[in-house]
Design a protein around this motif. Structure first.
Motif, PDB file in Angstrom:
ATOM      1  N   ALA A 145       0.851  -1.195   0.000  1.00  0.00           N
ATOM      2  CA  ALA A 145       0.000   0.000   0.000  1.00  0.00           C
ATOM      3  C   ALA A 145       0.888   1.247   0.000  1.00  0.00           C
ATOM      4  CB  ALA A 145      -0.916  -0.020   1.216  1.00  0.00           C
ATOM      5  N   LYS A 146       0.226   2.413   0.000  1.00  0.00           N
ATOM      6  CA  LYS A 146       0.990   3.665  -0.113  1.00  0.00           C
ATOM      7  C   LYS A 146       0.816   4.492   1.162  1.00  0.00           C
ATOM      8  CE  LYS A 146       0.682   7.763  -2.911  1.00  0.00           C
ATOM      9  NZ  LYS A 146      -0.282   8.477  -3.707  1.00  0.00           N
ATOM     10  N   VAL A 147       1.899   5.103   1.643  1.00  0.00           N
ATOM     11  CA  VAL A 147       1.777   6.048   2.755  1.00  0.00           C
ATOM     12  C   VAL A 147       1.422   7.408   2.148  1.00  0.00           C
ATOM     13  CG1 VAL A 147       2.941   7.188   4.681  1.00  0.00           C
ATOM     14  CG2 VAL A 147       3.450   4.782   4.173  1.00  0.00           C
ATOM     15  N   GLY A 148       0.217   7.897   2.456  1.00  0.00           N
ATOM     16  CA  GLY A 148      -0.223   9.173   1.885  1.00  0.00           C
ATOM     17  C   GLY A 148       0.219  10.360   2.715  1.00  0.00           C
ATOM     18  N   GLY A 149       0.664  10.092   3.939  1.00  0.00           N
ATOM     19  CA  GLY A 149       1.131  11.154   4.820  1.00  0.00           C
ATOM     20  C   GLY A 149       1.222  10.628   6.244  1.00  0.00           C
ATOM     21  N   ILE A 150       1.904  11.420   7.087  1.00  0.00           N
ATOM     22  CA  ILE A 150       2.063  11.035   8.493  1.00  0.00           C
ATOM     23  C   ILE A 150       1.715  12.236   9.367  1.00  0.00           C
ATOM     24  CG2 ILE A 150       3.711  10.310  10.268  1.00  0.00           C
ATOM     25  CD1 ILE A 150       5.283   8.859   8.032  1.00  0.00           C
ATOM     26  N   GLY A 151       0.791  12.039  10.299  1.00  0.00           N
ATOM     27  CA  GLY A 151       0.379  13.114  11.203  1.00  0.00           C
ATOM     28  C   GLY A 151       0.759  12.772  12.641  1.00  0.00           C
ATOM     29  N   ILE A 152       1.527  13.663  13.247  1.00  0.00           N
ATOM     30  CA  ILE A 152       1.993  13.451  14.616  1.00  0.00           C
ATOM     31  C   ILE A 152       1.452  14.570  15.498  1.00  0.00           C
ATOM     32  CG2 ILE A 152       4.090  13.467  16.070  1.00  0.00           C
ATOM     33  CD1 ILE A 152       3.785  10.912  14.400  1.00  0.00           C
ATOM     34  N   VAL A 153       0.980  14.238  16.667  1.00  0.00           N
ATOM     35  CA  VAL A 153       0.456  15.289  17.545  1.00  0.00           C
ATOM     36  C   VAL A 153       1.630  16.070  18.156  1.00  0.00           C
ATOM     37  CG1 VAL A 153      -0.995  15.818  19.541  1.00  0.00           C
ATOM     38  CG2 VAL A 153      -1.643  13.944  17.998  1.00  0.00           C
ATOM     39  N   ILE A 154       2.584  15.368  18.776  1.00  0.00           N
ATOM     40  CA  ILE A 154       3.718  16.067  19.397  1.00  0.00           C
ATOM     41  C   ILE A 154       5.031  15.461  18.910  1.00  0.00           C
ATOM     42  CG2 ILE A 154       4.839  16.718  21.586  1.00  0.00           C
ATOM     43  CD1 ILE A 154       2.072  16.241  22.951  1.00  0.00           C
ATOM     44  N   GLU A 155       5.814  16.263  18.232  1.00  0.00           N
ATOM     45  CA  GLU A 155       7.133  15.799  17.773  1.00  0.00           C
ATOM     46  C   GLU A 155       8.205  16.374  18.685  1.00  0.00           C
ATOM     47  OE1 GLU A 155       8.061  16.617  13.665  1.00  0.00           O
ATOM     48  OE2 GLU A 155      10.184  16.127  13.934  1.00  0.00           O
ATOM     49  N   LYS A 156       9.121  15.518  19.108  1.00  0.00           N
ATOM     50  CA  LYS A 156      10.272  16.011  19.853  1.00  0.00           C
ATOM     51  C   LYS A 156      11.331  16.364  18.817  1.00  0.00           C
ATOM     52  CE  LYS A 156       9.469  13.240  23.947  1.00  0.00           C
ATOM     53  NZ  LYS A 156       9.790  11.929  24.560  1.00  0.00           N
ATOM     54  N   GLY A 157      11.365  17.636  18.468  1.00  0.00           N
ATOM     55  CA  GLY A 157      12.242  18.094  17.393  1.00  0.00           C
ATOM     56  C   GLY A 157      13.710  17.918  17.725  1.00  0.00           C
TER      57      GLY A 157
END
Ligand code: 5GP
Length: 192
Positions: A145-157
């Motif tokens: 399948a294809k990854v259409g995008g990734i959504g993260i609530v909190i990223e530790k930059g």
């Protein structure tokens, strides 16, 4: 996302080992107004991607995935952390090292729930070292399948995960990115 930043500023607690405790609004008690806004924001950001499924990892990701999938009107699939007798059929697994427990375990999805024609939005509560996300991306790739995008609530930059996952070519979007949280003081990355 200002509402989220405000919740983090006012209600999150920094714990030793770079752990951010968000159990009063995100992963023990859940603020449903905030969660609804999180889902709506992910929808705004990814609505043009032809998303047919939202994928996450149990347990904390599930509520976020459901709030998001309601806007897309698509099913949620969550990767399981424990092999149970209820898992049968062909399985897709990937190793994940838990940030909070330090253990490595396999996460698993039944192949029939990720057919090759799916375009998948992956969501999770945190991105730190990238292990959870990397496992989910591997599973989608193995499914064909294809990854259409990734959504993260909190990223530790300040941690390595964001760089590693973006280097694989994925579009990772975080609703709050933390630049540092030294001595209990949370500083956001203004780019987010
Ligand atoms: P990673 O695999 O990117 O190192 O970590 C992501 C996973 O670890 C997320 O699924 C999340 O549940 C957990 N996690 C990572 N950092 C934190 C944190 O600071 N607080 C909490 N509550 N969970 C975290």
């Amino acid at each position: 996302m200002e509402l989220l930043r405000q919740a983090i500023r006012e209600r999150a607690v920094v714990r030793p080992g770079d752990v951010l405790k968000v159990d009063s609004f995100l992963n023990h008690q859940i603020d449903i107004d905030l969660l609804g806004e999180v889902g709506r924001e992910f929808y705004q950001r990814f609505k043009s991607r032809g998303i047919t499924k939202v994928l996450t990892i149990e347990a904390s990701g599930i509520a976020i995935a459901v709030a998001t999938a309601q806007y897309f009107d698509v099913p949620v699939v969550f990767a399981k952390k424990h092999q149970t007798k209820n898992l049968d059929g062909e399985l897709l697994s990937a190793p994940v090292t838990s940030f909070t427990h330090g253990r490595t375990y396999d996460v698993t999805v039944e192949k029939k729930f990720l057919p090759p024609e799916d375009t998948v939005l992956i969501v999770d509560d945190f991105l730190a070292k990238g292990s959870a996300l990397s496992g989910l991306c591997d599973i989608v790739e193995r499914a064909g399948a294809k990854v259409g995008g990734i959504g993260i609530v909190i990223e530790k930059g300040f941690d390595v995960g964001g760089g590693l996952i973006r280097a694989r070519g994925y579009d990772v979007q975080s609703l709050a990115r933390i630049k540092s949280m030294n001595e209990g003081r949370i500083v956001f990355d203004d780019a987010e």
